[in-house]
Write a protein that holds these residues in place. Structure first.
Motif, PDB file in Angstrom:
ATOM      1  N   THR A  97       0.840  -1.195   0.000  1.00  0.00           N
ATOM      2  CA  THR A  97       0.000   0.000   0.000  1.00  0.00           C
ATOM      3  C   THR A  97       0.875   1.245   0.000  1.00  0.00           C
ATOM      4  OG1 THR A  97      -1.802  -1.129   1.167  1.00  0.00           O
ATOM      5  CG2 THR A  97      -1.806   1.284   1.199  1.00  0.00           C
ATOM      6  N   THR A  98       1.781   1.313   0.967  1.00  0.00           N
ATOM      7  CA  THR A  98       2.704   2.444   1.080  1.00  0.00           C
ATOM      8  C   THR A  98       4.134   1.955   0.946  1.00  0.00           C
ATOM      9  OG1 THR A  98       1.195   3.640   2.551  1.00  0.00           O
ATOM     10  CG2 THR A  98       3.504   4.338   2.549  1.00  0.00           C
ATOM     11  N   ILE A  99       4.918   2.664   0.157  1.00  0.00           N
ATOM     12  CA  ILE A  99       6.323   2.320  -0.037  1.00  0.00           C
ATOM     13  C   ILE A  99       7.196   3.374   0.637  1.00  0.00           C
ATOM     14  CG2 ILE A  99       8.190   2.203  -1.736  1.00  0.00           C
ATOM     15  CD1 ILE A  99       6.627  -0.269  -1.783  1.00  0.00           C
ATOM     16  N   GLY A 100       8.106   2.907   1.484  1.00  0.00           N
ATOM     17  CA  GLY A 100       9.087   3.772   2.120  1.00  0.00           C
ATOM     18  C   GLY A 100      10.414   3.036   2.158  1.00  0.00           C
ATOM     19  N   PHE A 101      11.427   3.663   2.766  1.00  0.00           N
ATOM     20  CA  PHE A 101      12.750   3.039   2.778  1.00  0.00           C
ATOM     21  C   PHE A 101      12.720   1.686   3.483  1.00  0.00           C
ATOM     22  CE2 PHE A 101      16.897   2.092   4.537  1.00  0.00           C
ATOM     23  CZ  PHE A 101      17.726   2.276   3.438  1.00  0.00           C
ATOM     24  N   LYS A 102      12.041   1.595   4.634  1.00  0.00           N
ATOM     25  CA  LYS A 102      11.997   0.342   5.373  1.00  0.00           C
ATOM     26  C   LYS A 102      11.264  -0.729   4.570  1.00  0.00           C
ATOM     27  CE  LYS A 102      10.928  -1.691   9.866  1.00  0.00           C
ATOM     28  NZ  LYS A 102      10.402  -2.930   9.240  1.00  0.00           N
ATOM     29  N   THR A 103      10.158  -0.339   3.944  1.00  0.00           N
ATOM     30  CA  THR A 103       9.408  -1.290   3.103  1.00  0.00           C
ATOM     31  C   THR A 103      10.285  -1.795   1.973  1.00  0.00           C
ATOM     32  OG1 THR A 103       7.453   0.066   3.541  1.00  0.00           O
ATOM     33  CG2 THR A 103       7.246  -1.632   1.848  1.00  0.00           C
ATOM     34  N   TRP A 104      11.025  -0.883   1.357  1.00  0.00           N
ATOM     35  CA  TRP A 104      11.918  -1.232   0.247  1.00  0.00           C
ATOM     36  C   TRP A 104      12.998  -2.201   0.706  1.00  0.00           C
ATOM     37  CZ3 TRP A 104      11.456  -1.020  -4.731  1.00  0.00           C
ATOM     38  CH2 TRP A 104      12.566  -0.998  -5.579  1.00  0.00           C
TER      39      TRP A 104
END
Length: 219
Positions: A97-104
């Motif tokens: 849903t949301t992409i951020g550095f940690k998700t990446w």
């Protein structure tokens, strides 16, 4: 599809390896507490093998599944496709849903374990696969947290000791590549990473009335 591959699908892999290969269009779903996504994928040929919900498969029993190594993580879906030149391609899908550095970073860990396990599957199937023919897709609604200025804790963007500093948004997310730390070695307190650079395609999703994030792509 070659007889060798058909035979291997029927005989070499267990019943837990669930797949489809009778269509040129597939619906890929991801439903969890963080959101729901629906991606329609037009493969363009019936010469394919679609494996959905790979992250739900029983884990490889010979692999060290300690949380520290993240080797028990898997991507959501993948598709083997034999193109018009007879070359096998691998298309890997991770739905967020949301992409951020940690998700990446988490996606990279999933890709490391999945890259290795899927490569093993190709050996059983008799499929020759080159890294240059692998494409990773990330579906998302919002990617504002990929910018350091929007991070709640910018320190998470710092590289690991022994790792190479990378501007994640500029050098990967916006550049259409993802660097997967496949091989790791140690020397004293330092960790050295050997990465595999894979083609990456971001897929922005639209929110439907039923709450699903959805889109349609061709591969």
């Amino acid at each position: 599809m070659e007889d060798r591959v058909k035979y291997a699908l029927k005989n070499f892999l267990s019943d837990t390896f669930r797949y489809d290969s009778n269509s040129s269009t597939y619906e890929l779903l991801e439903i969890d507490k963080l959101g729901k996504s629906r991606l329609i994928v037009n493969v363009g040929t019936s010469e394919n093998i679609c494996v959905r919900s790979y992250d739900d498969f029983p884990k490889w029993r010979i692999i060290n599944n300690s949380k520290k190594l993240h080797m028990n993580k898997c991507v959501d879906h993948f598709i083997f496709k034999q193109n018009s030149l007879g070359i096998w391609e691998l298309h890997i899908f991770e739905m967020k849903t949301t992409i951020g550095f940690k998700t990446w970073s988490d996606i990279k860990y999933k890709l490391r374990s999945s890259y290795l396990s899927i490569k093993a599957i190709t050996v059983y199937l008799g499929i020759t696969l080159s890294d240059e023919n692998i494409t990773v897709y990330t579906t998302y609604e919002n990617d504002e947290k990929m910018s350091i200025s929007n991070m709640t804790d910018p320190k998470v963007a710092l590289p690991h000791i022994g790792g190479k500093a990378v501007n994640t948004k500029k050098d990967e997310w916006d550049a259409g590549v993802i660097n997967v730390p496949v091989i790791v070695s140690e020397s004293n307190s330092y960790h050295f990473f050997t990465t595999v650079k894979l083609c990456h395609r971001k897929v922005r999703m639209n929110r439907a009335e039923d709450g699903f994030l959805e889109n349609t792509i061709s591969i």
